[in-house]
Enzyme design. Structure first.
Site, short mmCIF file in Angstrom:
data_model
loop_
_atom_site.label_atom_id
_atom_site.label_comp_id
_atom_site.label_asym_id
_atom_site.label_seq_id
_atom_site.Cartn_x
_atom_site.Cartn_y
_atom_site.Cartn_z
NE ARG A 105 -3.78 -2.06 2.60
CZ ARG A 105 -3.64 -3.29 3.13
NH1 ARG A 105 -2.47 -3.62 3.67
NH2 ARG A 105 -4.63 -4.15 3.12
CE LYS A 142 -6.49 -0.50 4.85
NZ LYS A 142 -7.10 -0.43 3.50
NE ARG A 228 -3.53 -2.87 -1.57
CZ ARG A 228 -3.07 -3.84 -0.77
NH1 ARG A 228 -1.78 -4.13 -0.78
NH2 ARG A 228 -3.88 -4.52 0.01
CG HIS A 251 -6.94 -8.28 1.23
ND1 HIS A 251 -7.34 -8.22 -0.08
CD2 HIS A 251 -6.80 -6.98 1.64
CE1 HIS A 251 -7.45 -6.95 -0.45
NE2 HIS A 251 -7.13 -6.19 0.57
CE1 TYR A 261 -7.09 -3.51 -5.06
CE2 TYR A 261 -7.03 -5.21 -3.38
CZ TYR A 261 -6.66 -3.96 -3.82
OH TYR A 261 -5.88 -3.16 -3.04
#
Length: 299
Positions: A105, A142, A228, A251, A261
């Site tokens: 990211r 994140k 990304r 993820h 995505y």
């Protein structure tokens, strides 16, 4: 309450984070915001059942319909190559190569320090980068799953190695000491990269790329974050399994990758379509042959 929401939402909370950051191509409202609102409502309901909350204030809110967001998109292979060619003379070259070829990211790349970058094979472990920090509050990534260690492609290794040598020379010429744990990516004054300035310079690079033969790019429609997206798209086009892509982008599961995505992923369950093509191929061939025969007879 935040802890409760995270515990209940799991993948959903992570997906909402990506929606809020723009990775899913949504605006402030719309389908992404509606899903996040539903997750919040269920999380508070769960907290109520555990006597952690007295009232579900989310029930007092009506999610707005909002407006369509800017569609998410990804560079194709030729566009990606053109962008890297155009970026070669720029200070952002190492930054863009890292984003496009490793899938980190933007918020993870900017605070990256050299003590988390390993450009040589050691103890049988190939060159890699430890993505353990971001520019978020307290420097945390994140999600827990976002803390990951990923192997580096050869091109990224070569570019970062060159960038390191150049950075040492630049610091020496200015008489400033370079810290082994210093930031990998900085301004010419050694300051952290600013997101707004990076976005402006990135669009300048896209403008140069758009002047290359056969390349169509509208610079104002793109941000570094979409490199990304391009990473995911290029891997998917290359046949890399969804579960592998989910691990690389940090993820918690491939469900999140599919949701965030979905426009960049190729259909991976192709067996049914391929089988039906084979099953009906003979009938289609017979119909085409018959139609040709009738045409010849009429002639």
């Amino acid at each position: 309450m935040v802890g409760e929401a995270a515990a209940v939402g799991g993948e959903g909370v992570e997906e909402c984070e990506d929606h809020r950051g723009g990775a899913a191509g949504g605006a402030d409202h719309g389908p992404g915001a509606g899903r996040c609102f539903a997750i919040l409502r269920r999380s508070i309901e769960h907290a109520q059942r555990r006597d952690k909350a007295a009232r579900n204030v989310a029930l007092l809110v009506t999610a707005p319909e909002g407006r369509p967001g800017r569609p998410s998109k990804a560079l194709n292979l030729e566009q990606a190559k053109a962008v890297l060619i155009a970026a070669r003379p720029s200070r952002l070259y190492a930054y863009l190569v890292l984003l496009l070829l490793s899938g980190v990211r933007t918020e993870e790349a900017r605070p990256l320090t050299w003590d988390h970058v390993f450009l040589e094979t050691a103890n049988g472990i190939q060159p890699h980068v430890a993505v353990w920090r971001s520019v978020r509050k307290h420097g945390e990534t994140k999600t827990r799953k976002s803390r990951r260690t990923i192997a580096l492609p050869k091109q990224v290794i070569d570019v970062l190695d060159e960038h390191l040598r150049w950075q040492k020379q630049e610091r020496a010429s200015k008489g400033t000491e370079r810290s082994p744990a210093g930031r990998v990516l900085t301004t010419r004054f050694g300051e952290p990269l600013d997101a707004a300035n990076v976005r402006r310079d990135f669009r300048g690079i896209l403008a140069r790329a758009a002047r290359l033969p056969g390349i169509e790019i509208t610079p104002s429609e793109w941000t570094p974050r979409e490199l990304r997206h391009s990473f995911v798209s290029l891997l998917s086009d290359h046949g890399i399994p969804l579960e592998t892509i989910a691990l690389l982008v940090g993820h918690s599961s491939q469900t999140t990758t599919e949701a965030v995505y979905r426009k960049q992923l190729r259909p991976v369950i192709t067996k049914g379509a391929e089988a039906m093509d084979d099953i009906f191929a003979e009938d289609q061939e017979r119909e085409e042959t018959g139609a040709t025969g009738e045409g010849n007879a009429a002639a």
